[in-house]
Motif scaffolding. Structure first.
Motif, PDB file in Angstrom:
ATOM      1  N   ARG A 128      37.266  32.236  29.632  1.00  0.00           N
ATOM      2  CA  ARG A 128      38.522  31.657  30.099  1.00  0.00           C
ATOM      3  C   ARG A 128      39.351  31.139  28.936  1.00  0.00           C
ATOM      4  O   ARG A 128      40.556  31.348  28.893  1.00  0.00           O
ATOM      5  N   ASN A 129      38.730  30.454  27.973  1.00  0.00           N
ATOM      6  CA  ASN A 129      39.488  29.952  26.830  1.00  0.00           C
ATOM      7  C   ASN A 129      40.161  31.082  26.060  1.00  0.00           C
ATOM      8  O   ASN A 129      41.315  30.966  25.642  1.00  0.00           O
ATOM      9  N   GLY A 130      39.450  32.174  25.857  1.00  0.00           N
ATOM     10  CA  GLY A 130      40.036  33.320  25.179  1.00  0.00           C
ATOM     11  C   GLY A 130      41.180  33.919  25.973  1.00  0.00           C
ATOM     12  O   GLY A 130      42.231  34.268  25.421  1.00  0.00           O
ATOM     13  N   LEU A 131      40.993  34.041  27.274  1.00  0.00           N
ATOM     14  CA  LEU A 131      42.045  34.555  28.151  1.00  0.00           C
ATOM     15  C   LEU A 131      43.278  33.663  28.090  1.00  0.00           C
ATOM     16  O   LEU A 131      44.399  34.148  27.953  1.00  0.00           O
ATOM     17  N   LEU A 132      43.083  32.360  28.163  1.00  0.00           N
ATOM     18  CA  LEU A 132      44.218  31.433  28.112  1.00  0.00           C
ATOM     19  C   LEU A 132      44.965  31.538  26.786  1.00  0.00           C
ATOM     20  O   LEU A 132      46.190  31.471  26.752  1.00  0.00           O
ATOM     21  N   ALA A 133      44.231  31.710  25.686  1.00  0.00           N
ATOM     22  CA  ALA A 133      44.858  31.845  24.370  1.00  0.00           C
ATOM     23  C   ALA A 133      45.717  33.105  24.309  1.00  0.00           C
ATOM     24  O   ALA A 133      46.870  33.065  23.869  1.00  0.00           O
ATOM     25  N   ALA A 134      45.162  34.219  24.742  1.00  0.00           N
ATOM     26  CA  ALA A 134      45.897  35.483  24.710  1.00  0.00           C
ATOM     27  C   ALA A 134      47.111  35.429  25.642  1.00  0.00           C
ATOM     28  O   ALA A 134      48.212  35.842  25.265  1.00  0.00           O
ATOM     29  N   ALA A 135      46.920  34.918  26.843  1.00  0.00           N
ATOM     30  CA  ALA A 135      48.022  34.840  27.806  1.00  0.00           C
ATOM     31  C   ALA A 135      49.139  33.938  27.289  1.00  0.00           C
ATOM     32  O   ALA A 135      50.320  34.270  27.425  1.00  0.00           O
ATOM     33  N   ALA A 136      48.781  32.823  26.666  1.00  0.00           N
ATOM     34  CA  ALA A 136      49.793  31.910  26.116  1.00  0.00           C
ATOM     35  C   ALA A 136      50.572  32.569  24.987  1.00  0.00           C
ATOM     36  O   ALA A 136      51.726  32.221  24.730  1.00  0.00           O
ATOM     37  N   ALA A 137      49.961  33.536  24.311  1.00  0.00           N
ATOM     38  CA  ALA A 137      50.637  34.275  23.248  1.00  0.00           C
ATOM     39  C   ALA A 137      51.483  35.422  23.804  1.00  0.00           C
ATOM     40  O   ALA A 137      52.202  36.076  23.058  1.00  0.00           O
ATOM     41  N   GLY A 138      51.382  35.682  25.106  1.00  0.00           N
ATOM     42  CA  GLY A 138      52.141  36.765  25.717  1.00  0.00           C
ATOM     43  C   GLY A 138      51.467  38.110  25.617  1.00  0.00           C
ATOM     44  O   GLY A 138      52.121  39.154  25.620  1.00  0.00           O
ATOM     45  N   ILE A 139      50.144  38.102  25.532  1.00  0.00           N
ATOM     46  CA  ILE A 139      49.367  39.332  25.364  1.00  0.00           C
ATOM     47  C   ILE A 139      48.620  39.658  26.651  1.00  0.00           C
ATOM     48  O   ILE A 139      47.921  38.803  27.210  1.00  0.00           O
ATOM     49  N   ARG A 140      48.754  40.897  27.107  1.00  0.00           N
ATOM     50  CA  ARG A 140      47.974  41.359  28.254  1.00  0.00           C
ATOM     51  C   ARG A 140      46.497  41.303  27.871  1.00  0.00           C
ATOM     52  O   ARG A 140      46.130  41.669  26.756  1.00  0.00           O
ATOM     53  N   THR A 141      45.666  40.907  28.830  1.00  0.00           N
ATOM     54  CA  THR A 141      44.266  40.688  28.484  1.00  0.00           C
ATOM     55  C   THR A 141      43.317  41.363  29.467  1.00  0.00           C
ATOM     56  O   THR A 141      43.470  41.256  30.677  1.00  0.00           O
ATOM     57  N   VAL A 142      42.324  42.039  28.887  1.00  0.00           N
ATOM     58  CA  VAL A 142      41.202  42.600  29.615  1.00  0.00           C
ATOM     59  C   VAL A 142      40.034  41.651  29.379  1.00  0.00           C
ATOM     60  O   VAL A 142      39.772  41.263  28.242  1.00  0.00           O
ATOM     61  N   VAL A 143      39.351  41.280  30.440  1.00  0.00           N
ATOM     62  CA  VAL A 143      38.193  40.392  30.314  1.00  0.00           C
ATOM     63  C   VAL A 143      36.937  41.146  30.695  1.00  0.00           C
ATOM     64  O   VAL A 143      36.910  41.864  31.698  1.00  0.00           O
ATOM     65  N   THR A 144      35.913  40.995  29.864  1.00  0.00           N
ATOM     66  CA  THR A 144      34.578  41.455  30.217  1.00  0.00           C
ATOM     67  C   THR A 144      33.734  40.209  30.427  1.00  0.00           C
ATOM     68  O   THR A 144      33.668  39.344  29.555  1.00  0.00           O
ATOM     69  N   THR A 145      33.156  40.097  31.573  1.00  0.00           N
ATOM     70  CA  THR A 145      32.379  38.911  31.903  1.00  0.00           C
ATOM     71  C   THR A 145      30.987  39.000  31.291  1.00  0.00           C
ATOM     72  O   THR A 145      30.545  40.063  30.873  1.00  0.00           O
ATOM     73  N   SER A 146      30.328  37.876  31.259  1.00  0.00           N
ATOM     74  CA  SER A 146      28.937  37.819  30.816  1.00  0.00           C
ATOM     75  C   SER A 146      28.185  36.888  31.759  1.00  0.00           C
ATOM     76  O   SER A 146      28.778  36.259  32.646  1.00  0.00           O
ATOM     77  N   TYR A 147      26.922  36.787  31.535  1.00  0.00           N
ATOM     78  CA  TYR A 147      26.098  35.861  32.317  1.00  0.00           C
ATOM     79  C   TYR A 147      26.692  34.451  32.256  1.00  0.00           C
ATOM     80  O   TYR A 147      26.697  33.736  33.247  1.00  0.00           O
ATOM     81  N   PHE A 148      27.211  34.076  31.099  1.00  0.00           N
ATOM     82  CA  PHE A 148      27.721  32.719  30.886  1.00  0.00           C
ATOM     83  C   PHE A 148      29.111  32.503  31.463  1.00  0.00           C
ATOM     84  O   PHE A 148      29.497  31.381  31.744  1.00  0.00           O
ATOM     85  N   THR A 149      29.901  33.580  31.626  1.00  0.00           N
ATOM     86  CA  THR A 149      31.293  33.401  32.042  1.00  0.00           C
ATOM     87  C   THR A 149      31.625  34.031  33.390  1.00  0.00           C
ATOM     88  O   THR A 149      32.774  33.987  33.820  1.00  0.00           O
ATOM     89  N   ALA A 150      30.669  34.626  34.056  1.00  0.00           N
ATOM     90  CA  ALA A 150      30.927  35.367  35.296  1.00  0.00           C
ATOM     91  C   ALA A 150      31.622  34.535  36.370  1.00  0.00           C
ATOM     92  O   ALA A 150      32.388  35.079  37.170  1.00  0.00           O
ATOM     93  N   ASP A 151      31.398  33.231  36.392  1.00  0.00           N
ATOM     94  CA  ASP A 151      31.990  32.384  37.429  1.00  0.00           C
ATOM     95  C   ASP A 151      33.306  31.732  37.014  1.00  0.00           C
ATOM     96  O   ASP A 151      33.871  30.944  37.774  1.00  0.00           O
TER      97      ASP A 151
END
Length: 130
Positions: free
Chosen positions: A57-80
């Motif tokens: 989520r932190n990475g997604l928020l950083a990219a989105a705040a920069a105006g960058i389209r973002t693809v997320v790959t989840t992991s065991y730690f971030t799936a929720d």
């Protein structure tokens, strides 16, 4: 370091085509957009011509705040975590000869097959907004 791993993984010639930017070169860490804005400036590519691949989520928020389209790959730690700002959420990138990816959310209007391809990223850039 990351550049050593990259050279080992893909070889010297391919590694030379990449630039690596780490969070220690900007004033604020993710979720601030600093690292993405820095990379965009250094590469001479406007944020709306970039696609980020993130896993949190932190990475997604950083990219989105920069105006960058973002693809997320989840992991065991971030799936929720909440990935509502992502244009595409996958459980992995998938592999051509191995495990397929599972599409968890797709806001691109572009169908993803067994694995994420460079052509998928190009299609994401061509359509839709951040």
């Amino acid at each position: 370091s990351v550049d050593v791993v990259l050279r080992f993984t893909v070889g010297e010639a391919t590694a030379a085509q990449f630039k690596i930017f780490a969070g220690d070169i900007v004033p604020q860490k993710k979720p601030a957009p600093d690292i993405y804005l820095f990379a965009s400036r250094e590469l001479g590519v406007p944020p709306d011509h970039c696609v980020a691949v993130e896993d949190s989520r932190n990475g997604l928020l950083a990219a989105a705040a920069a105006g960058i389209r973002t693809v997320v790959t989840t992991s065991y730690f971030t799936a929720d975590e909440n990935f509502d700002e992502a244009v595409l959420v996958l459980d992995s990138l998938g592999e051509p000869e191995g495990k397929s990816c599972t599409v968890l959310a797709n806001r691109t209007g572009h169908e993803i097959d067994r694995y994420l391809r460079a052509s998928d990223l190009e299609a994401i850039l061509q359509g839709g907004t951040v």
